[in-house]
Design a protein around this motif. Structure first.
Motif, mmCIF file in Angstrom:
data_model
loop_
_atom_site.group_PDB
_atom_site.id
_atom_site.type_symbol
_atom_site.label_atom_id
_atom_site.label_comp_id
_atom_site.label_asym_id
_atom_site.label_seq_id
_atom_site.Cartn_x
_atom_site.Cartn_y
_atom_site.Cartn_z
ATOM 1 N N VAL A 84 0.889 -1.170 0.000
ATOM 2 C CA VAL A 84 0.000 0.000 0.000
ATOM 3 C C VAL A 84 0.916 1.205 0.000
ATOM 4 N N ARG A 85 0.983 1.895 -1.144
ATOM 5 C CA ARG A 85 2.008 2.922 -1.327
ATOM 6 C C ARG A 85 1.454 4.187 -1.975
ATOM 7 N N ALA A 86 2.066 5.309 -1.580
ATOM 8 C CA ALA A 86 1.750 6.590 -2.192
ATOM 9 C C ALA A 86 2.739 6.832 -3.323
ATOM 10 N N THR A 87 2.246 6.924 -4.543
ATOM 11 C CA THR A 87 3.124 7.131 -5.691
ATOM 12 C C THR A 87 2.311 7.593 -6.888
ATOM 13 N N ASN A 147 -5.595 2.027 -8.341
ATOM 14 C CA ASN A 147 -5.461 3.349 -7.754
ATOM 15 C C ASN A 147 -6.621 3.553 -6.782
ATOM 16 N N VAL A 148 -6.306 3.656 -5.493
ATOM 17 C CA VAL A 148 -7.347 3.819 -4.477
ATOM 18 C C VAL A 148 -7.934 5.214 -4.521
ATOM 19 N N ASP A 182 -0.995 9.825 -5.412
ATOM 20 C CA ASP A 182 -2.009 8.772 -5.483
ATOM 21 C C ASP A 182 -1.674 7.631 -4.535
ATOM 22 N N LEU A 183 -2.702 6.973 -4.028
ATOM 23 C CA LEU A 183 -2.521 5.796 -3.193
ATOM 24 C C LEU A 183 -2.786 4.555 -4.036
ATOM 25 N N TRP A 184 -1.813 3.647 -4.063
ATOM 26 C CA TRP A 184 -1.916 2.432 -4.868
ATOM 27 C C TRP A 184 -1.892 1.194 -3.980
ATOM 28 N N LEU A 185 -2.732 0.240 -4.345
ATOM 29 C CA LEU A 185 -2.740 -1.086 -3.742
ATOM 30 C C LEU A 185 -2.130 -2.030 -4.768
ATOM 31 N N LEU A 233 -8.907 -5.164 1.071
ATOM 32 C CA LEU A 233 -8.310 -3.828 1.114
ATOM 33 C C LEU A 233 -8.826 -2.975 -0.050
ATOM 34 N N ALA A 234 -8.988 -3.586 -1.214
ATOM 35 C CA ALA A 234 -9.494 -2.826 -2.365
ATOM 36 C C ALA A 234 -10.894 -2.301 -2.109
ATOM 37 N N GLN A 235 -11.657 -3.025 -1.312
ATOM 38 C CA GLN A 235 -13.036 -2.636 -1.028
ATOM 39 C C GLN A 235 -13.133 -1.639 0.120
#
Length: 299
Positions: A154-157, A168-169, A269-272, A291-293
């Motif tokens: 779970v990263r900000a990029t 992309n969350v 952006d927050l990415w899963l 987590l995606a939900q």
């Protein structure tokens, strides 16, 4: 004779050899590999020596930073990962209760994301899948999903690695905050240069908040530099200065107040993310889907 020798070598090469190569490829040190295999470093060293004698060639280069795999070791590690995936898939298929997902899922993120988003989501997941366990790695560096140091990230990029899959969350919106206290600093005080700043240190040199501050306040030098955004928030709440932090994190706090609207040019952006092969494992797929939900950011 040469073909006979090769055949004998191949016949002596087994799954345990692949496990040693994969563990050292991931762990990079004898101790790291031993931790993954559940043995001590000397056992790993002896196993590697036997394997290299068996193959008649070296598999790793010994350096000060650890063991670096050569081309053959890298290829063998790929086969080992495929074997690992196949074994886990087989175990999932023969579970007596297929509705119960079990196993350990390794998640890498930052402390900010862990406390603000991931941990609350995992609390809910534990109720529906009590047999799942989680290894949570926090840090600014991205643990390698390719080498299976982690299953989910779970990263900000703005630019996630192309070899990973994910979604992309949403946008991580940020604002400039100060402690919520009588006589606290105002935006005009910031503009006039009358307040101290709290900002990420060299561990996050290209963080959007750092880029924004340097663009709009090029002469300002932070009085306090810390290694995480969570620490920026905590020091800000103590009244030690102003700091740029995610709105989703600060909006839950009663001890800080925003001095600006959302800073659009400081968003990221927050990415899963997960590895293409790992996503099919039930424990990983279940965690990823949850987590995606559940991971949500305020708009």
């Amino acid at each position: 004779m040469k073909q006979t020798s090769i055949a004998r070598t191949q016949s002596r090469f087994d799954a345990s050899d692949l496990e040693v190569v994969l563990a050292l490829n991931r762990g990079t040190t004898l101790a790291g590999a031993g931790e993954r295999l559940g043995v001590d470093a000397s056992t790993v060293f002896r196993s590697l020596q036997r394997l290299e004698r068996k193959l008649g060639q070296a598999l790793f280069a010994r350096t000060r930073s650890g063991y670096l795999p050569n081309e053959l070791a890298t290829q063998l590690a790929v086969h080992a990962e495929e074997m690992e995936v196949a074994l886990e898939s087989a175990r999932s298929s023969i579970e007596q209760a297929p509705t119960l997902v079990s196993g350990s899922v390794r998640i890498t993120t930052t402390d900010t994301m862990l406390h603000g988003l991931v941990a609350p989501a995992l609390l809910a997941l534990k109720k529906t899948h009590p047999l799942l366990n989680f290894e949570l790695h926090t840090g600014n560096e991205l643990a390698s999903l390719t080498r299976r140091e982690a299953d989910v990230a779970v990263r900000a990029t703005k630019r996630p690695p192309q070899h990973l899959v994910g979604r992309n969350v949403g946008a991580i919106r940020v604002a400039l905050y100060a402690a919520k206290q009588r006589g606290g600093p105002k935006w005009t005080d910031v503009q006039a240069g009358r307040v101290d700043w709290i900002a990420p240190d060299d561990a996050l040199p290209d963080h959007p908040s750092v880029v924004w501050r340097k663009r709009h306040f090029p002469k300002t030098l932070p009085r306090y530099r810390v290694s995480s955004i969570q620490s920026v928030l905590e020091l800000t709440a103590l009244g030690m200065g102003v700091g740029i932090v995610p709105i989703f994190l600060a909006s839950r706090r009663s001890d800080v107040t925003p001095l600006t609207e959302a800073l659009e040019d400081a968003e990221t952006d927050l990415w899963l993310l997960t590895h293409p092969e790992s996503r099919h494992l039930r424990r990983v797929a279940t965690t990823y889907a949850h987590l995606a939900q559940t991971l949500q950011l305020p708009r």
